[in-house]
Design a protein around this motif. Structure first.
Motif, short mmCIF file in Angstrom:
data_model
loop_
_atom_site.label_atom_id
_atom_site.label_comp_id
_atom_site.label_asym_id
_atom_site.label_seq_id
_atom_site.Cartn_x
_atom_site.Cartn_y
_atom_site.Cartn_z
N UNK A 43 125.89 15.47 47.11
CA UNK A 43 124.92 16.57 47.18
C UNK A 43 124.40 16.93 45.80
N UNK A 44 125.33 16.95 44.83
CA UNK A 44 124.92 17.33 43.47
C UNK A 44 124.02 16.27 42.85
N UNK A 45 124.50 15.01 42.91
CA UNK A 45 123.70 13.93 42.32
C UNK A 45 122.36 13.80 43.05
N UNK A 46 122.40 13.99 44.38
CA UNK A 46 121.17 13.92 45.18
C UNK A 46 120.16 14.97 44.74
N UNK A 47 120.62 16.20 44.51
CA UNK A 47 119.71 17.26 44.08
C UNK A 47 119.12 16.95 42.72
N UNK A 92 116.12 8.56 50.72
CA UNK A 92 116.60 8.27 52.08
C UNK A 92 117.68 7.19 52.05
N UNK A 93 117.46 6.15 51.24
CA UNK A 93 118.43 5.05 51.19
C UNK A 93 119.77 5.52 50.64
N UNK A 94 119.73 6.39 49.64
CA UNK A 94 120.99 6.79 49.02
C UNK A 94 121.52 8.16 49.49
N UNK A 95 121.16 9.27 48.85
CA UNK A 95 121.89 10.52 49.18
C UNK A 95 121.70 10.99 50.62
N UNK A 96 120.47 10.91 51.14
CA UNK A 96 120.25 11.44 52.49
C UNK A 96 121.08 10.66 53.51
N UNK A 97 121.03 9.35 53.38
CA UNK A 97 121.80 8.50 54.31
C UNK A 97 123.29 8.82 54.21
N UNK A 98 123.79 9.02 52.99
CA UNK A 98 125.22 9.29 52.80
C UNK A 98 125.61 10.63 53.42
N UNK A 99 124.73 11.62 53.24
CA UNK A 99 125.04 12.93 53.80
C UNK A 99 124.94 12.92 55.32
N UNK A 100 123.95 12.17 55.84
CA UNK A 100 123.81 12.05 57.30
C UNK A 100 125.07 11.41 57.89
N UNK A 101 125.50 10.33 57.25
CA UNK A 101 126.69 9.62 57.73
C UNK A 101 127.93 10.52 57.68
N UNK A 102 128.11 11.15 56.53
CA UNK A 102 129.28 12.01 56.36
C UNK A 102 129.22 13.21 57.30
N UNK A 103 128.02 13.79 57.43
CA UNK A 103 127.85 14.96 58.28
C UNK A 103 128.18 14.64 59.73
N UNK A 134 126.91 3.14 44.43
CA UNK A 134 125.48 2.80 44.45
C UNK A 134 124.62 3.95 43.96
N UNK A 135 124.93 5.14 44.46
CA UNK A 135 124.17 6.33 44.07
C UNK A 135 124.32 6.59 42.57
N UNK A 136 125.55 6.42 42.06
CA UNK A 136 125.79 6.66 40.63
C UNK A 136 125.03 5.63 39.79
N UNK A 137 124.98 4.38 40.28
CA UNK A 137 124.26 3.34 39.55
C UNK A 137 122.77 3.72 39.46
#
Lengths: 117, 238
Positions: free
Chosen positions: B34-38, B65-76, B227-230
């Motif tokens: 969430x932090x890195x995404x913002x 969409x490919x990175x933070x949104x997808x990760x949050x959707x999956x985790x959520x 991936x997101x950090x990269x």
């Protein structure tokens, strides 16, 4: 022409193509990317004139920043032509301008992404 | 911590209480995402303001969409007890739309009709189809879960390889380090993530390899996080 920021985009593009320095910039940068100072040297005009035309050409995306070739090599931006063809159409009671791009996909990807840095 | 049974959701772990290390790690991952995404949203917005190009906006939306949104959707979804299939389908839709946006940013307006607001991109028309397709397949009841999961992942892997390859070529041709880290990030988020989840899924199904559900999800989340950090690294130091 540089004062008139409110002009219609169609006449903006057309007047740029009729401008002596703008067309010189387009011609020179169509074969190799050049920096504003290099351009000013070639035409023997002042840098502000070149910067003004570059700014106007970029406004209509007729010119683009060259992706960095060697990150340490250049201290200033180089520009190159960003179109192949400009079409003016008379359609539905108005003029319309169509700009066809020359930018390769990978080049475009790199330029767009580096814009986020 | 006792070995968790199905479903592969975080619901089970969080139900155990926040004390298990895996649950903490998962929550940490969500927080970091969430932090890195913002931060990415701010970066992209600033970049878009500078260029003002519509393609910048498409590219930014696609990467988000490919990175933070997808990760949050999956985790959520996993947290709210979504099944592996639902979680996968949602992640698939998000990532496919994202990859589609990236491709339309790169290829979309090779011929731009400007100053008439009639600029259309053929690629964008595919997006509604991609949203409807997985839902349609789920409802029609064709195929087992495994077939669907392989289908989702195959699409993501192919599209992911393609986009990552374009980014890698950006690094090769122009020596652009950001493009190198972007391509690594995309490979981790699409290809590696999908391959790992398939190995775990079929490993459990066929060979009875007993990977705890929570552990499996965590491995995927960590891969995605790398991936997101990269990607975020590519926009700072690279």
């Amino acid at each position: 022409m540089s004062e008139d920021r409110e002009e219609h985009p169609v006449s903006g593009v057309i007047s740029l193509l009729d401008d002596i320095y703008a067309t010189k910039i387009l011609l020179e940068t169509s074969s190799e990317p050049l920096s504003p100072l290099e351009l000013a040297d070639r035409f023997d005009v002042t840098a502000p004139t070149v910067y003004d035309r570059i700014e106007r050409l970029r406004e209509y995306e007729l010119l683009q920043v060259e992706p960095k070739l060697h990150p340490k090599g250049h201290h200033y931006r180089r520009y190159r032509v960003n179109f192949e063809q400009v079409k003016v159409k008379l359609e539905n009671g108005g003029f319309k301008i169509e700009v066809s791009r020359t930018e390769a996909p990978v080049e475009r990807f790199t330029r767009l992404y580096e814009g986020f840095q | 911590m006792s070995t968790l049974e199905l479903p592969w959701g975080l619901g089970e772990i969080t139900a155990e209480g926040g004390s298990t290390p895996i649950a903490l790690a998962a929550l940490g991952t969500i927080l970091v995402t969430a932090i890195v995404g913002s931060w990415l949203v701010l970066r992209f917005y600033r970049g878009y303001r500078q260029t003002g190009e519509r393609a910048s906006l498409l590219l930014a939306g696609g990467i988000l969409l490919v990175a933070p949104v997808q990760m949050l959707v999956r985790a959520g979804l996993a947290t709210f007890g979504g099944s592996l299939l639902t979680t996968h389908a949602a992640a698939f839709v998000t990532q496919t739309v994202g990859l589609g946006l990236i491709l339309s940013a790169i290829y979309g307006s090779t011929k731009a009709v400007q100053y008439e607001s009639r600029q259309t991109s053929g690629y964008l028309g595919v997006i509604p189809l991609l949203i409807l397709l997985p839902g349609g397949i789920l409802n029609s009841g064709i195929g087992s879960d495994s077939v669907l999961i392989v289908f989702f992942d195959a699409v993501i892997v192919i599209a992911g390889i393609f986009v990552a390859l374009q980014a890698f070529r950006g690094y090769r041709y122009y020596g652009s380090m950001p493009m190198l880290y972007l391509s690594i990030g995309i490979v981790l988020l699409t290809v590696v993530s999908a391959v790992i989840s398939n190995l775990l899924w079929f490993g459990t199904l066929w060979f009875g390899i007993n990977v705890p559900a929570a552990g499996a999800i965590l491995i995927i989340m960590i891969t995605d996080l790398l991936g997101l950090l990269s990607i975020s690294y590519s926009l700072t130091r690279a």
